[in-house]
Motif scaffolding. Structure first.
Motif, PDB file in Angstrom:
ATOM      1  N   TYR A   1       0.824  -1.217   0.000  1.00 45.95           N
ATOM      2  CA  TYR A   1       0.000   0.000   0.000  1.00 45.95           C
ATOM      3  C   TYR A   1       0.855   1.263   0.000  1.00 45.95           C
ATOM      4  O   TYR A   1       0.372   2.339  -0.359  1.00 45.95           O
ATOM      5  CB  TYR A   1      -0.945   0.016   1.207  1.00 45.95           C
ATOM      6  N   LEU A   2       2.118   1.147   0.393  1.00 42.98           N
ATOM      7  CA  LEU A   2       3.007   2.305   0.405  1.00 42.98           C
ATOM      8  C   LEU A   2       3.408   2.742  -0.993  1.00 42.98           C
ATOM      9  O   LEU A   2       3.899   3.853  -1.179  1.00 42.98           O
ATOM     10  CB  LEU A   2       4.252   1.998   1.233  1.00 42.98           C
ATOM     11  N   ALA A   3       3.214   1.861  -1.974  1.00 40.78           N
ATOM     12  CA  ALA A   3       3.600   2.164  -3.350  1.00 40.78           C
ATOM     13  C   ALA A   3       2.559   3.023  -4.073  1.00 40.78           C
ATOM     14  O   ALA A   3       2.774   3.407  -5.216  1.00 40.78           O
ATOM     15  CB  ALA A   3       3.822   0.867  -4.123  1.00 40.78           C
ATOM     16  N   VAL A   4       1.461   3.349  -3.414  1.00 42.04           N
ATOM     17  CA  VAL A   4       0.419   4.166  -4.043  1.00 42.04           C
ATOM     18  C   VAL A   4       0.988   5.550  -4.326  1.00 42.04           C
ATOM     19  O   VAL A   4       1.479   6.227  -3.415  1.00 42.04           O
ATOM     20  CB  VAL A   4      -0.823   4.271  -3.128  1.00 42.04           C
ATOM     21  N   PRO A   5       0.944   5.982  -5.594  1.00 38.64           N
ATOM     22  CA  PRO A   5       1.492   7.304  -5.928  1.00 38.64           C
ATOM     23  C   PRO A   5       0.750   8.415  -5.191  1.00 38.64           C
ATOM     24  O   PRO A   5      -0.461   8.380  -5.046  1.00 38.64           O
ATOM     25  CB  PRO A   5       1.249   7.422  -7.438  1.00 38.64           C
ATOM     26  N   GLY A   6       1.504   9.374  -4.706  1.00 34.86           N
ATOM     27  CA  GLY A   6       0.904  10.542  -4.075  1.00 34.86           C
ATOM     28  C   GLY A   6       0.577  10.405  -2.595  1.00 34.86           C
ATOM     29  O   GLY A   6       0.083  11.352  -1.994  1.00 34.86           O
ATOM     30  N   MET A   7       0.839   9.253  -1.999  1.00 36.54           N
ATOM     31  CA  MET A   7       0.503   9.089  -0.582  1.00 36.54           C
ATOM     32  C   MET A   7       1.224  10.119   0.298  1.00 36.54           C
ATOM     33  O   MET A   7       0.583  10.785   1.107  1.00 36.54           O
ATOM     34  CB  MET A   7       0.766   7.671  -0.092  1.00 36.54           C
ATOM     35  N   PRO A   8       2.544  10.303   0.143  1.00 33.59           N
ATOM     36  CA  PRO A   8       3.204  11.331   0.969  1.00 33.59           C
ATOM     37  C   PRO A   8       2.644  12.738   0.707  1.00 33.59           C
ATOM     38  O   PRO A   8       2.512  13.532   1.629  1.00 33.59           O
ATOM     39  CB  PRO A   8       4.673  11.241   0.571  1.00 33.59           C
ATOM     40  N   ALA A   9       2.279  13.010  -0.536  1.00 33.40           N
ATOM     41  CA  ALA A   9       1.739  14.334  -0.870  1.00 33.40           C
ATOM     42  C   ALA A   9       0.410  14.599  -0.157  1.00 33.40           C
ATOM     43  O   ALA A   9       0.128  15.732   0.231  1.00 33.40           O
ATOM     44  CB  ALA A   9       1.562  14.463  -2.377  1.00 33.40           C
ATOM     45  N   LEU A  10      -0.402  13.552   0.014  1.00 30.57           N
ATOM     46  CA  LEU A  10      -1.664  13.717   0.741  1.00 30.57           C
ATOM     47  C   LEU A  10      -1.417  14.177   2.175  1.00 30.57           C
ATOM     48  O   LEU A  10      -2.214  14.910   2.744  1.00 30.57           O
ATOM     49  CB  LEU A  10      -2.441  12.399   0.776  1.00 30.57           C
ATOM     50  N   MET A  11      -0.306  13.757   2.745  1.00 35.16           N
ATOM     51  CA  MET A  11      -0.003  14.067   4.142  1.00 35.16           C
ATOM     52  C   MET A  11       0.612  15.448   4.337  1.00 35.16           C
ATOM     53  O   MET A  11       0.694  15.937   5.462  1.00 35.16           O
ATOM     54  CB  MET A  11       0.955  13.012   4.713  1.00 35.16           C
ATOM     55  N   LYS A  12       1.027  16.098   3.264  1.00 32.55           N
ATOM     56  CA  LYS A  12       1.738  17.377   3.383  1.00 32.55           C
ATOM     57  C   LYS A  12       0.901  18.468   4.029  1.00 32.55           C
ATOM     58  O   LYS A  12       1.426  19.354   4.677  1.00 32.55           O
ATOM     59  CB  LYS A  12       2.248  17.847   2.013  1.00 32.55           C
ATOM     60  N   GLY A  13      -0.426  18.429   3.868  1.00 30.77           N
ATOM     61  CA  GLY A  13      -1.278  19.459   4.450  1.00 30.77           C
ATOM     62  C   GLY A  13      -1.664  19.210   5.887  1.00 30.77           C
ATOM     63  O   GLY A  13      -2.477  19.942   6.450  1.00 30.77           O
ATOM     64  N   CYS A  14      -1.082  18.194   6.490  1.00 31.48           N
ATOM     65  CA  CYS A  14      -1.437  17.837   7.868  1.00 31.48           C
ATOM     66  C   CYS A  14      -0.450  18.470   8.845  1.00 31.48           C
ATOM     67  O   CYS A  14       0.757  18.384   8.651  1.00 31.48           O
ATOM     68  CB  CYS A  14      -1.419  16.320   8.042  1.00 31.48           C
ATOM     69  N   ARG A  15      -0.987  19.078   9.881  1.00 30.69           N
ATOM     70  CA  ARG A  15      -0.118  19.717  10.877  1.00 30.69           C
ATOM     71  C   ARG A  15       0.529  18.655  11.765  1.00 30.69           C
ATOM     72  O   ARG A  15       0.045  17.537  11.862  1.00 30.69           O
ATOM     73  CB  ARG A  15      -0.899  20.719  11.709  1.00 30.69           C
TER      74      ARG A  15
END
Length: 121
Positions: free
Chosen positions: A56-70
């Motif tokens: 599931y870590l290979a899903v593209p964009g997963m880290p980008a989804l987290m960027k807006g989280c404080r």
């Protein structure tokens, strides 16, 4: 079975603003927050995952989804279910520009068997 769980998760994401439930396992919530922060930083400890869970870590964009989280990440528990020997938790993370819905599945050895993130609708 995987398709049924994905449909379940998709249905949860389409529900409006679900109400949080009491979190009787704050230690699990803290582990989930730590895992999500490591995903955002690109420094995931793979030993926390099963082979299936790591896929599931290979899903593209997963880290980008987290960027807006404080930081530190604040999670609200929306549901907890037991499926066989696995425990499935669904959380909301209040991020910008929109909240994220997180589904995470721990197996009996407390390793992550699934991790999915989706914008909350």
């Amino acid at each position: 079975m995987k398709l049924n769980i994905l449909l379940f998760f998709a249905g949860l994401c389409s529900i409006g603003c679900a109400a949080a439930i009491p979190d009787d396992e704050p230690d699990v919530t803290a582990q989930v927050a730590d895992v999500l922060e490591s995903v955002a930083d690109g420094k995931v400890a793979l030993e926390r995952f099963t082979e299936r869970g790591a896929s599931y870590l290979a899903v593209p964009g997963m880290p980008a989804l987290m960027k807006g989280c404080r930081r530190p990440l604040v999670l609200e528990l929306l549901s907890r279910n037991v499926i066989g020997e696995d425990r499935l938790y669904v959380y909301r993370a209040k991020c910008q520009p929109q909240a994220l819905r997180i589904a995470i599945d721990f197996n009996k050895a407390a390793r992550i068997n699934r991790l999915e993130l989706a914008p909350e609708r």
